[in-house]
Design an enzyme around this catalytic site. Structure first.
Site, short mmCIF file in Angstrom:
data_model
loop_
_atom_site.label_atom_id
_atom_site.label_comp_id
_atom_site.label_asym_id
_atom_site.label_seq_id
_atom_site.Cartn_x
_atom_site.Cartn_y
_atom_site.Cartn_z
CG ASP A 13 1.21 4.20 4.52
OD1 ASP A 13 -0.01 4.00 4.34
OD2 ASP A 13 1.97 3.36 5.03
CG ASP B 174 8.97 1.23 12.35
OD1 ASP B 174 9.28 1.89 11.33
OD2 ASP B 174 8.18 0.27 12.31
CG ASP C 251 -0.21 -0.29 2.51
OD1 ASP C 251 0.99 0.05 2.61
OD2 ASP C 251 -0.81 -0.87 3.41
P1 ATP Z 1 4.00 -2.92 5.16
O1 ATP Z 1 4.67 -3.27 3.89
O2 ATP Z 1 3.79 -4.08 6.03
O3 ATP Z 1 2.79 -2.06 4.99
P2 ATP Z 1 5.04 -0.53 6.36
O4 ATP Z 1 6.43 -0.13 6.71
O5 ATP Z 1 4.35 0.31 5.35
O6 ATP Z 1 5.11 -2.03 5.94
P3 ATP Z 1 2.87 0.15 8.07
O7 ATP Z 1 2.37 -0.56 9.27
O8 ATP Z 1 2.00 0.30 6.89
O9 ATP Z 1 4.23 -0.57 7.69
O10 ATP Z 1 3.35 1.57 8.58
C1 ATP Z 1 3.69 2.63 7.70
C2 ATP Z 1 4.87 3.42 8.28
O11 ATP Z 1 4.50 4.01 9.53
C3 ATP Z 1 6.11 2.59 8.58
O12 ATP Z 1 6.90 2.42 7.45
C4 ATP Z 1 6.77 3.43 9.64
O13 ATP Z 1 7.47 4.50 9.09
C5 ATP Z 1 5.60 3.96 10.43
N1 ATP Z 1 5.23 3.09 11.56
C6 ATP Z 1 4.33 2.10 11.56
N2 ATP Z 1 4.23 1.51 12.75
C7 ATP Z 1 5.10 2.15 13.55
C8 ATP Z 1 5.46 2.02 14.92
N3 ATP Z 1 4.90 1.08 15.68
N4 ATP Z 1 6.40 2.86 15.39
C9 ATP Z 1 6.94 3.83 14.62
N5 ATP Z 1 6.65 3.99 13.34
C10 ATP Z 1 5.74 3.17 12.79
MG MG Z 2 2.29 0.13 4.71
#
Ligand code: ATP
Ligand code: MG
Length: 443
Positions: free
Chosen positions: A70, A147, A68
């Protein structure tokens, strides 16, 4: 701002962000979803800063297809809502804007400041854990509260450049997962980051950088502070994204699994039982294979696998005490679920079919009369059968029984009748592969 030198190692933010201009990176608008681009352009048009951030940028840089997209912006959620008609504000812990395009949702987050020290009405911190966090900030602050460094890269729609405040590009190049800031403090702020470390390490094939890795061995108990519903969602992400088996092994390696599934961990840790470990592993491997083949996977089946061993052992105990088999199964399921729910809450829509799978393991033993033809029409028959096959492969159920059901499904009606007569005539079930107390479910 610094000049981009592809060879220069970069981990410090003292000199400002590293900016990688468009000609020097591989992110092309052709690989970004049309809807995400619409949101970015529209925000830009309204005079706001608009960036792609997080997993979308990370995955594009790695040449993977993002799950996805963001968006991060300096517009507040209310301002975002004014820009988009198809927008909903969600979240309490983090207030976010969701822009809806049919089934696709683009998540738009306002730049937020981080850090667990300064407490006010918009940020609520308890014992170092952030419970509410809606303090808006600059893009740099937004980067630092994320994170991992590889998750804090921004793709700027203004000039298509990449912005890196934390050394993420370098870590991405080196295949390293590094927490931003002091790892112990960052895990304490949000213990789910430990699970995310395991998830990204497995999904991306990255190594956890040693300082970020060490606390994983020590801080597992903090998972007990996380809301059980949030853990359910995280576990689906851990086990249902194609790397479940590896994830399970890593969670056990760091001692995290036991804080999530203590009863299962106890069973797995027992000596003299070769098969429980292979049962969960096999279940997860099958799930990974199904995902790789594009087949659907069901959370109820996953949980049926994860909790089966404690259920089965309790069932055997109750049976040995003289409880009737169906009662024993129901009671064992009740007890295991009651202990599991406060840790990882399984929604009813999954826990009910999960329990059906367990219960049907008893009905699969009944091969006389009309029972097989009735059972085969049960909505959960196929899942229960798959479960039996898994048990048989793990050496815990009778392979002859699993094989019989395979043949029964394939047979035409006349042959099915013959099969039933055959199975009734044979009075004694074949011996199990593994010696164990006589028990109906062992076949
Ligand atoms: P995925 O491919 O699983 O979606 P993602 O990195 O995009 O991986 P998401 O859960 O969609 O993970 O979160 C989007 C972004 O928000 C992350 O890349 C990170 O920068 C931030 N983020 C998400 N969860 C946390 C957390 N628990 N603490 C700090 N930052 C976070
Ligand atoms: Mg994501």
């Amino acid at each position: 701002m610094q000049e981009y030198d592809p060879e220069a190692p970069r981990t410090s933010t003292a000199a400002g962000p590293l900016i990688v201009p468009r000609p020097e990176h591989n992110i092309s608008r052709a690989n970004i979803s049309e809807q995400a681009l619409k949101v970015l352009y529209k925000l830009k048009q309204e005079g706001f800063a608009a960036h792609l951030v997080g997993g979308g940028v990370r995955d594009l840089l790695l040449g993977h297809e993002p799950k996805d997209f963001d968006v991060a912006t300096d517009a507040t959620p209310e301002q975002v809502r004014q820009v988009f008609r198809n927008c909903r504000l969600i979240g309490r812990r983090f207030r976010l804007a969701h822009v809806h395009f049919g089934r696709e949702i683009i998540e738009v987050a306002t730049f937020r400041a981080g850090g667990a020290d300064d407490v006010d009405a918009e940020r609520h911190v308890e014992n170092g854990m952030i419970l509410r966090d809606n303090v808006y900030g600059s893009i740099e602050e937004d980067a630092l509260r994320r994170d991992f460094t590889i998750n804090a890269l921004y793709y700027n729609i203004n000039d298509f450049s990449l912005i890196d405040y934390t050394g993420g590009i370098n870590d991405l190049r080196n295949g390293q997962l590094r927490l931003i800031g002091d790892p112990t403090r960052r895990y304490r702020e949000d213990p789910v980051r430990m699970l995310r470390a395991v998830r990204f390490a497995c999904k991306l094939g990255f190594a956890v950088e040693p300082d970020s890795e060490r606390p994983l061995f020590e801080l597992g108990h903090l998972l007990g502070d996380i809301a059980a519903a949030r853990l359910f969602d995280e576990l689906i992400k851990l086990f249902h994204t194609g790397y479940g088996l590896e994830t399970f092994e890593k969670l056990r390696h760091y001692g995290l699994f036991g804080y999530l599934f203590p009863a299962t961990e106890t069973c797995l840790a027992q000596e003299d039982h070769a098969f429980p470990i292979t049962f969960v592993s096999r279940g997860l491997r099958t799930t990974d294979e199904r995902i790789a083949q594009g087949k659907p996977v069901a959370p109820f089946f996953l949980y049926a696998v994860l909790l089966w061993e404690p259920v089965r052992q309790r069932y055997e105990q109750l049976l040995a005490k003289g409880t009737v088999d169906t009662d024993a199964m129901l009671q064992a399921a009740d007890e295991v679920c009651a202990r599991q729910q406060p840790l990882v809450s399984i929604p009813k829509r999954y826990s009910l079919p999960m329990r059906e799978i367990w219960y049907l393991q008893l009905r699969l033993l009944q091969r006389d009369g009309k029972r097989p033809s009735r059972l085969i029409g049960h909505p959960r028959f196929r899942a229960a059968y798959d479960f039996l096959v898994l048990r048989a492969e793990a050496g815990e159920a009778d392979p002859e029984l699993a094989d019989w059901w395979t043949r029964y499904q394939e047979a035409d009606p006349a042959n099915r009748t013959t099969m039933i007569e055959g199975s009734v005539k044979r009075k004694r079930p074949r011996r199990r592969r593994k010696p164990a107390a006589a028990s109906p479910i062992a076949g």
